[in-house]
Design a protein around this motif. Structure first.
Motif, short mmCIF file in Angstrom:
data_model
loop_
_atom_site.label_atom_id
_atom_site.label_comp_id
_atom_site.label_asym_id
_atom_site.label_seq_id
_atom_site.Cartn_x
_atom_site.Cartn_y
_atom_site.Cartn_z
N SER A 63 -12.90 -24.24 0.34
CA SER A 63 -14.27 -24.09 0.97
C SER A 63 -15.33 -25.23 0.88
CB SER A 63 -14.73 -22.64 0.92
OG SER A 63 -15.00 -22.38 -0.52
N VAL A 64 -14.97 -25.91 -0.39
CA VAL A 64 -16.19 -26.90 -0.44
C VAL A 64 -15.34 -28.29 -0.90
CG1 VAL A 64 -17.58 -25.06 -2.04
CG2 VAL A 64 -15.93 -26.53 -3.21
N LYS A 65 -14.26 -28.37 -0.60
CA LYS A 65 -13.57 -29.50 -0.78
C LYS A 65 -14.31 -30.72 0.15
CE LYS A 65 -9.30 -29.15 -2.06
NZ LYS A 65 -8.05 -28.98 -2.20
N GLY A 66 -14.51 -31.79 -0.35
CA GLY A 66 -15.04 -32.91 0.76
C GLY A 66 -16.39 -32.83 0.58
N ARG A 67 -17.06 -31.70 0.22
CA ARG A 67 -18.69 -31.56 0.32
C ARG A 67 -19.17 -31.42 -1.05
NH1 ARG A 67 -20.97 -27.22 2.46
NH2 ARG A 67 -19.18 -25.87 1.76
N PHE A 68 -18.66 -30.60 -1.91
CA PHE A 68 -18.99 -30.70 -3.31
C PHE A 68 -18.47 -31.61 -4.22
CE2 PHE A 68 -20.59 -26.09 -2.93
CZ PHE A 68 -21.51 -26.43 -1.68
N THR A 69 -19.18 -32.39 -5.18
CA THR A 69 -18.71 -33.16 -6.24
C THR A 69 -19.01 -32.52 -7.72
OG1 THR A 69 -18.71 -34.95 -4.76
CG2 THR A 69 -18.25 -35.42 -7.25
N ILE A 70 -17.98 -32.41 -8.68
CA ILE A 70 -18.24 -31.97 -10.01
C ILE A 70 -18.11 -33.25 -10.88
CG2 ILE A 70 -17.55 -30.67 -11.79
CD1 ILE A 70 -16.71 -28.52 -9.93
N SER A 71 -19.13 -33.42 -11.56
CA SER A 71 -19.15 -34.45 -12.71
C SER A 71 -19.73 -34.00 -14.03
CB SER A 71 -19.82 -35.91 -11.96
OG SER A 71 -21.05 -35.49 -11.99
N ARG A 72 -19.05 -34.84 -14.86
CA ARG A 72 -19.87 -34.62 -16.17
C ARG A 72 -20.22 -35.69 -17.15
NH1 ARG A 72 -16.12 -37.34 -17.73
NH2 ARG A 72 -14.08 -36.69 -18.46
N ASP A 73 -21.33 -35.68 -17.88
CA ASP A 73 -21.82 -36.50 -18.89
C ASP A 73 -21.64 -36.05 -20.39
OD1 ASP A 73 -23.23 -38.25 -20.47
OD2 ASP A 73 -24.92 -38.50 -18.92
N ASN A 74 -20.50 -36.25 -20.98
CA ASN A 74 -20.20 -35.99 -22.12
C ASN A 74 -21.30 -36.14 -23.34
OD1 ASN A 74 -17.88 -34.95 -21.07
ND2 ASN A 74 -16.46 -36.60 -22.08
N ALA A 75 -22.18 -37.49 -23.05
CA ALA A 75 -23.09 -37.69 -24.13
C ALA A 75 -24.18 -36.45 -23.86
CB ALA A 75 -23.59 -39.02 -23.86
N LYS A 76 -24.42 -35.91 -22.74
CA LYS A 76 -25.51 -35.05 -22.51
C LYS A 76 -24.97 -33.76 -22.53
CE LYS A 76 -28.32 -38.51 -19.93
NZ LYS A 76 -29.02 -38.56 -18.74
N ASN A 77 -23.81 -33.37 -22.89
CA ASN A 77 -23.07 -32.01 -22.70
C ASN A 77 -23.50 -31.46 -21.38
OD1 ASN A 77 -21.83 -32.11 -25.21
ND2 ASN A 77 -23.71 -32.03 -26.21
N THR A 78 -23.58 -32.23 -20.49
CA THR A 78 -24.14 -31.58 -19.04
C THR A 78 -22.93 -31.68 -17.93
OG1 THR A 78 -26.29 -31.97 -19.59
CG2 THR A 78 -25.86 -31.79 -17.57
N VAL A 79 -22.91 -30.71 -17.02
CA VAL A 79 -21.88 -30.72 -15.97
C VAL A 79 -22.83 -30.73 -14.71
CG1 VAL A 79 -20.07 -29.94 -14.76
CG2 VAL A 79 -20.14 -29.89 -17.29
N TYR A 80 -22.37 -31.47 -13.53
CA TYR A 80 -23.29 -31.49 -12.36
C TYR A 80 -22.21 -30.91 -11.36
CZ TYR A 80 -25.89 -34.62 -15.37
OH TYR A 80 -26.83 -35.10 -16.50
N LEU A 81 -23.23 -30.35 -10.37
CA LEU A 81 -22.39 -29.90 -9.09
C LEU A 81 -23.30 -30.45 -7.98
CD1 LEU A 81 -20.39 -28.18 -7.65
CD2 LEU A 81 -22.00 -26.36 -7.54
N GLN A 82 -22.75 -31.61 -7.38
CA GLN A 82 -23.50 -32.17 -6.43
C GLN A 82 -23.04 -31.67 -4.89
OE1 GLN A 82 -22.64 -36.26 -5.90
NE2 GLN A 82 -24.67 -36.77 -4.84
N MET A 83 -23.71 -31.11 -4.17
CA MET A 83 -23.55 -30.52 -3.13
C MET A 83 -24.28 -31.14 -1.77
SD MET A 83 -24.08 -26.56 -4.20
CE MET A 83 -26.01 -26.88 -4.54
N LYS A 84 -23.36 -31.35 -0.72
CA LYS A 84 -23.59 -32.12 0.38
C LYS A 84 -23.31 -31.48 1.56
CE LYS A 84 -23.36 -36.94 -1.62
NZ LYS A 84 -22.59 -37.99 -1.67
#
Length: 122
Positions: A63-84
């Motif tokens: 349902s979100v493939k191609g629109r949402f992107t998950i990434s992470r910054d290990n140094a910041k212990n943070t994961v992102y969910l970019q939604m377009k």
């Protein structure tokens, strides 16, 4: 003990974009897979996507493939969910979760954030 804190939710018009963040603290020496789920009003919690800490190949729900992107910054212990290209159907409370295995099932995750509301207006 592990704590997850999401941020970045809000109101956006259909077709717009929004990026959510999830910061993990506590036992961060363990590299947890991090997942995003969402739950709309009166609906069951739904898998959005997941990323392991040691690879760059997130797995997404159709349902979100191609629109949402998950990434992470290990140094910041943070994961992102970019939604377009957001749609009104994307309106939900979005949760990040941490567990010991990559899975699309909520029961596989032991730690959860408090959730952040995303509202997409038509």
């Amino acid at each position: 003990q592990v704590q997850l804190v999401e941020s970045g939710g809000g109101l956006v018009q259909a077709g717009g974009s929004l990026t959510l963040s999830c910061t993990i603290s506590g036992r961060t020496s363990i590299t947890y897979p991090m997942a995003w789920f969402r739950q709309a009003t009166a609906k069951e919690r739904e898998f959005v996507g997941v990323i392991a800490w040691d690879d760059d190949n997130p797995y997404y729900a159709n349902s979100v493939k191609g629109r949402f992107t998950i990434s992470r910054d290990n140094a910041k212990n943070t994961v992102y969910l970019q939604m377009k290209s957001l749609k009104p159907d994307d309106t939900a409370v979005y949760y990040c979760a941490a567990g010991l295995e990559v899975s699309n099932e909520a029961r596989a995750y032991d730690y959860w954030g408090q959730g952040t509301q995303v509202i997409v207006s038509s």
